[in-house]
Scaffold this motif. Sequence first.
Motif, PDB file in Angstrom:
ATOM      1  N   UNK A 180     -49.636  -1.616  -8.624  1.00 46.60           N
ATOM      2  CA  UNK A 180     -49.624  -0.425  -9.478  1.00 46.60           C
ATOM      3  C   UNK A 180     -49.925  -0.756 -10.927  1.00 46.60           C
ATOM      4  N   UNK A 181     -49.719  -2.012 -11.323  1.00 48.50           N
ATOM      5  CA  UNK A 181     -49.978  -2.399 -12.709  1.00 48.50           C
ATOM      6  C   UNK A 181     -48.723  -2.347 -13.547  1.00 48.50           C
ATOM      7  N   UNK A 182     -48.652  -3.211 -14.526  1.00 51.70           N
ATOM      8  CA  UNK A 182     -47.447  -3.323 -15.350  1.00 51.70           C
ATOM      9  C   UNK A 182     -47.182  -2.054 -16.156  1.00 51.70           C
ATOM     10  N   UNK A 204     -48.626   3.450   0.864  1.00 55.22           N
ATOM     11  CA  UNK A 204     -49.694   2.991   1.750  1.00 55.22           C
ATOM     12  C   UNK A 204     -50.959   2.675   0.954  1.00 55.22           C
ATOM     13  N   UNK A 205     -51.217   3.445  -0.110  1.00 52.30           N
ATOM     14  CA  UNK A 205     -52.357   3.171  -0.986  1.00 52.30           C
ATOM     15  C   UNK A 205     -52.208   1.806  -1.649  1.00 52.30           C
ATOM     16  N   UNK A 206     -51.000   1.472  -2.118  1.00 52.15           N
ATOM     17  CA  UNK A 206     -50.765   0.173  -2.739  1.00 52.15           C
ATOM     18  C   UNK A 206     -50.937  -0.954  -1.728  1.00 52.15           C
ATOM     19  N   UNK A 246     -48.249  11.213  -8.175  1.00 48.77           N
ATOM     20  CA  UNK A 246     -49.001  10.050  -8.629  1.00 48.77           C
ATOM     21  C   UNK A 246     -48.944   9.926 -10.150  1.00 48.77           C
ATOM     22  N   UNK A 247     -48.971  11.062 -10.834  1.00 50.57           N
ATOM     23  CA  UNK A 247     -48.854  11.051 -12.294  1.00 50.57           C
ATOM     24  C   UNK A 247     -47.497  10.507 -12.725  1.00 50.57           C
ATOM     25  N   UNK A 267     -55.458   4.741  -9.671  1.00 52.54           N
ATOM     26  CA  UNK A 267     -55.652   4.196  -8.328  1.00 52.54           C
ATOM     27  C   UNK A 267     -56.022   5.287  -7.334  1.00 52.54           C
ATOM     28  N   UNK A 268     -55.394   6.461  -7.473  1.00 49.02           N
ATOM     29  CA  UNK A 268     -55.710   7.580  -6.584  1.00 49.02           C
ATOM     30  C   UNK A 268     -57.159   7.995  -6.769  1.00 49.02           C
ATOM     31  N   UNK A 269     -57.611   8.076  -8.008  1.00 51.13           N
ATOM     32  CA  UNK A 269     -58.991   8.487  -8.271  1.00 51.13           C
ATOM     33  C   UNK A 269     -59.979   7.463  -7.729  1.00 51.13           C
ATOM     34  N   UNK A 270     -59.673   6.167  -7.915  1.00 46.02           N
ATOM     35  CA  UNK A 270     -60.581   5.127  -7.438  1.00 46.02           C
ATOM     36  C   UNK A 270     -60.704   5.157  -5.918  1.00 46.02           C
TER      37      UNK A 270
END
Length: 441
Positions: free
Chosen positions: A27-29, A69-71, A91-92, A99-102
Amino acid sequence: MAFPSDRVRLNVGGELFETTTTTLSVAGRDSMLGALIDSHWNRPPSSGANSAPEYFLDRNPACFSVLLDLLRSGELHLPPSLPERLLLREASFYGLLPLVRAARWGPLDGNRLRYSTSISGTAPGDGISISASPSGGCCVAHGPILHVYDWTFVEQPPITLDYQRINSAAFLDPSHILLTARGMALFSSSSSELLHRFHVRHENQLRSFTAGALSFNHTDSKIFASCKGRYNEYGIGVWDQNSGLQTDFFYELPDCPVGDSDSLQWLDSPKCLISATLFPKTEHCYIALLDFREKNVVWSWTDTVSDDKRVLDVVAMEDNHSVCVVNQYDDLGFLDLRMNGGGVRWSSRSKLTKVKGRRNVNEEELCYPRLASHGGQLFLAMNDTVSVFSGPEFVHTSTLRKSEGGAICDFSIGGDRLFALHSEENVFDVWETPPASSPML
């Protein structure tokens, strides 16, 4: 045996999930989940020697299951029973929208664009223009009102100009919108707050002016706008994007009506600006390539009196050093920017852009054709259809047509979306490119 330190339990809305810090770190820091496991930001909850640390999140567990599941997989699978807007809201919260958009959309490719949705506006009249945001949102002008939508299509507070008709609107960046009317101003795209008014100075005095077409040079942080004033303020003004101060002005030269420009487009390679003045503002089209460093016209073209192919829109194709034009007959023409005074190389596209079985469009509904370029592809909106042309010869390769909202009066490309605004029913269509490695949702 001690519990592996990499494992984490999350109680989301009463439902238990077990994962690893490695998965959550995807998810990123800067995300909420990244901060949750970052020892610099958060102290893990106390737990026994044989149990993983457990966090409680009072959020929707069904959405969290999809995001987790996306992660894990890098793929987004949305169950039919789960509304997309609910997933985007969650997601916001977690900081996972990028990540959702990508996973949801790939880079824009005209030949792979798929219809996504249609949005019905709330204004009483028909929309007149649409502009896409770099983040995937858009704004629609209705006379003196600009309706703004974020990338989830939630409408933001509208921008109202107190009975002044909007001439042009464009996103300077995802958070800021420029409007031209009797003057030019910068607004917040999320709150509609007026942030800055742009001024024109002539002989060290502030002058009133009407602004029209817009363009940007983001590399050098410049804003360009065509200007008309009471005195000598006819031409194209230049402002600094950061300070908002006027930095330059290209005054009209003889037979160079740039103050009436309908279209402006900055070209990075020659570091010049394309200006086009079109019908019905003027009887004949005038296209010029302007060098602000030398204050001169380095290339220009105008149609002749005997030419019955009236040019209605213009777009520069920088990669192949040409300007594409379209006439009232749906013909595309190309001008070579390396040949000053050369003629148009016309190529009829009428038969290619007509689709078998297409619904009849009332003649009164027809809108002027519109052109755009993106990623080396050429896009032409004509009647209720957007046609895509690809390759060095710009061969017709794809056709986009969906809504029953009437002819397309304007369209715009931004981020990973194409927006098509229809002349009837105050509706715009959204087209997106699915990622090549993921199934369409």
